[in-house]
Design a protein around this motif. Structure first.
Motif, PDB file in Angstrom:
ATOM      1  N   ILE A  26      33.259  72.385 101.051  1.00  0.00           N
ATOM      2  CA  ILE A  26      33.327  72.935  99.701  1.00  0.00           C
ATOM      3  C   ILE A  26      32.668  71.959  98.737  1.00  0.00           C
ATOM      4  CG2 ILE A  26      34.859  73.633  97.822  1.00  0.00           C
ATOM      5  CD1 ILE A  26      36.963  74.237 100.037  1.00  0.00           C
ATOM      6  N   ASP A  67      31.033  76.219  95.444  1.00  0.00           N
ATOM      7  CA  ASP A  67      30.494  76.927  96.603  1.00  0.00           C
ATOM      8  C   ASP A  67      31.275  76.551  97.857  1.00  0.00           C
ATOM      9  OD1 ASP A  67      27.961  78.088  95.369  1.00  0.00           O
ATOM     10  OD2 ASP A  67      27.662  75.954  94.988  1.00  0.00           O
ATOM     11  N   LEU A  68      31.401  77.534  98.738  1.00  0.00           N
ATOM     12  CA  LEU A  68      32.018  77.332 100.055  1.00  0.00           C
ATOM     13  C   LEU A  68      30.940  77.545 101.106  1.00  0.00           C
ATOM     14  CD1 LEU A  68      34.443  77.177 102.081  1.00  0.00           C
ATOM     15  CD2 LEU A  68      34.717  79.646 101.720  1.00  0.00           C
ATOM     16  N   SER A  99      34.163  73.843 107.808  1.00  0.00           N
ATOM     17  CA  SER A  99      33.690  74.333 106.516  1.00  0.00           C
ATOM     18  C   SER A  99      33.580  73.145 105.572  1.00  0.00           C
ATOM     19  CB  SER A  99      34.659  75.372 105.928  1.00  0.00           C
ATOM     20  OG  SER A  99      35.913  74.789 105.644  1.00  0.00           O
ATOM     21  N   GLY A 130      36.256  74.812  92.900  1.00  0.00           N
ATOM     22  CA  GLY A 130      35.119  74.966  93.793  1.00  0.00           C
ATOM     23  C   GLY A 130      33.942  75.675  93.157  1.00  0.00           C
ATOM     24  N   ALA A 183      39.563  77.724  97.463  1.00  0.00           N
ATOM     25  CA  ALA A 183      38.533  76.800  97.002  1.00  0.00           C
ATOM     26  C   ALA A 183      38.242  76.997  95.520  1.00  0.00           C
ATOM     27  CB  ALA A 183      37.259  76.996  97.824  1.00  0.00           C
ATOM     28  N   SER A 184      38.225  78.238  95.074  1.00  0.00           N
ATOM     29  CA  SER A 184      37.954  78.529  93.668  1.00  0.00           C
ATOM     30  C   SER A 184      39.045  77.983  92.765  1.00  0.00           C
ATOM     31  CB  SER A 184      37.817  80.047  93.477  1.00  0.00           C
ATOM     32  OG  SER A 184      37.556  80.358  92.135  1.00  0.00           O
ATOM     33  N   GLN A 243      40.055  81.633 102.116  1.00  0.00           N
ATOM     34  CA  GLN A 243      39.436  80.331 101.895  1.00  0.00           C
ATOM     35  C   GLN A 243      38.742  80.279 100.544  1.00  0.00           C
ATOM     36  OE1 GLN A 243      37.415  79.988 106.049  1.00  0.00           O
ATOM     37  NE2 GLN A 243      37.505  77.933 105.231  1.00  0.00           N
ATOM     38  N   ALA A 264      32.638  71.053  94.828  1.00  0.00           N
ATOM     39  CA  ALA A 264      33.525  71.322  93.688  1.00  0.00           C
ATOM     40  C   ALA A 264      33.279  70.322  92.573  1.00  0.00           C
ATOM     41  CB  ALA A 264      34.984  71.252  94.128  1.00  0.00           C
ATOM     42  N   LEU A 291      31.378  80.662  94.479  1.00  0.00           N
ATOM     43  CA  LEU A 291      32.767  80.864  94.089  1.00  0.00           C
ATOM     44  C   LEU A 291      32.949  81.197  92.614  1.00  0.00           C
ATOM     45  CD1 LEU A 291      34.326  77.904  96.115  1.00  0.00           C
ATOM     46  CD2 LEU A 291      34.296  80.332  96.728  1.00  0.00           C
TER      47      LEU A 291
END
Length: 215
Positions: free
Chosen positions: A105, A87-88, A103, A85, A80-81, A76, A107, A34
């Protein structure tokens, strides 16, 4: 093995902080970074990982399906970013002809910034605070204390309940820095069904492979 870089800060008291974390993913799951490389990862999913489509979708509609999945993945990833975040992670290949709706995340978390507060005290405070509609417990992750929260949540009133599991983990040898691993799934529509429990168990198994890397 999934690897993700952590932003580097000066080491504390000359003790080396980890450069990244690592996870072992189940078959069919992928990582979407992300902070950088997000667009390239999505392109790879669209044209490589998603060569299969769920049963019942005509071949002529396959590309339309993939483009819709791309749109959902981008949505998504952006959300998330915005929430810190790194990584997703999500499944992109069908299992038994169906796609799993799940899913998680990884963060960075803005907690425990006071370097004088030991991680154990922060975790104890979070356990005492609990979580509405669920439970908070102290667990071991990568050989160190961490927090696990298991609860049910709906974004809006009347929406389907989603099963959520969060891990809160202090970054090794780097006081004041924390990460969270946040899992979410609607399961089969029942947040407490056996199927949903299996997905939660799968996520817990992934977290059990978590380790820091100092390379």
């Amino acid at each position: 093995m999934s690897r993700s870089e952590l932003e580097q800060q000066a080491p504390v008291a000359e003790v080396t902080a980890p450069h990244r974390y690592e996870l072992v993913l189940p078959p069919g799951w992928i990582r979407i970074p992300l902070r950088e490389g997000t667009k390239e990862a999505l392109e790879k999913i669209l044209f490589s990982h998603m060569g299969q489509v769920p049963e019942g979708i005509p071949r002529d509609d396959a590309m339309r399906f993939r483009l819709e999945m791309r749109r959902q993945l981008e949505k998504q990833a952006r959300a998330a970013s915005r929430n810190g975040g790194l990584d997703l992670y999500l499944p992109v290949l069908p299992r038994g002809g169906i796609f799993l709706m799940a899913s998680f995340i990884v963060a960075e978390m803005p907690i425990g910034q006071e370097h004088g507060v030991p991680p154990g005290q922060v975790l104890a405070r979070l356990v005492d605070d609990g979580v509405p509609g669920g439970a908070a417990t102290e667990v071991d992750v990568a050989g160190a204390p961490a927090l696990r929260r298991d609860y049910r949540s709906a974004l809006d009133e009347g929406e389907l309940l989603t099963r959520r599991v969060d891990y809160v983990i202090p970054v090794a040898n780097d006081p004041g820095r924390w990460i969270s691993i946040n899992f979410s799934t609607p399961g089969d529509g029942d947040a407490d069904s056996e199927f949903t429990d299996v997905l939660v168990e799968l996520f817990d198994a992934v977290v059990s492979t978590f380790k820091w890397s100092y390379e």
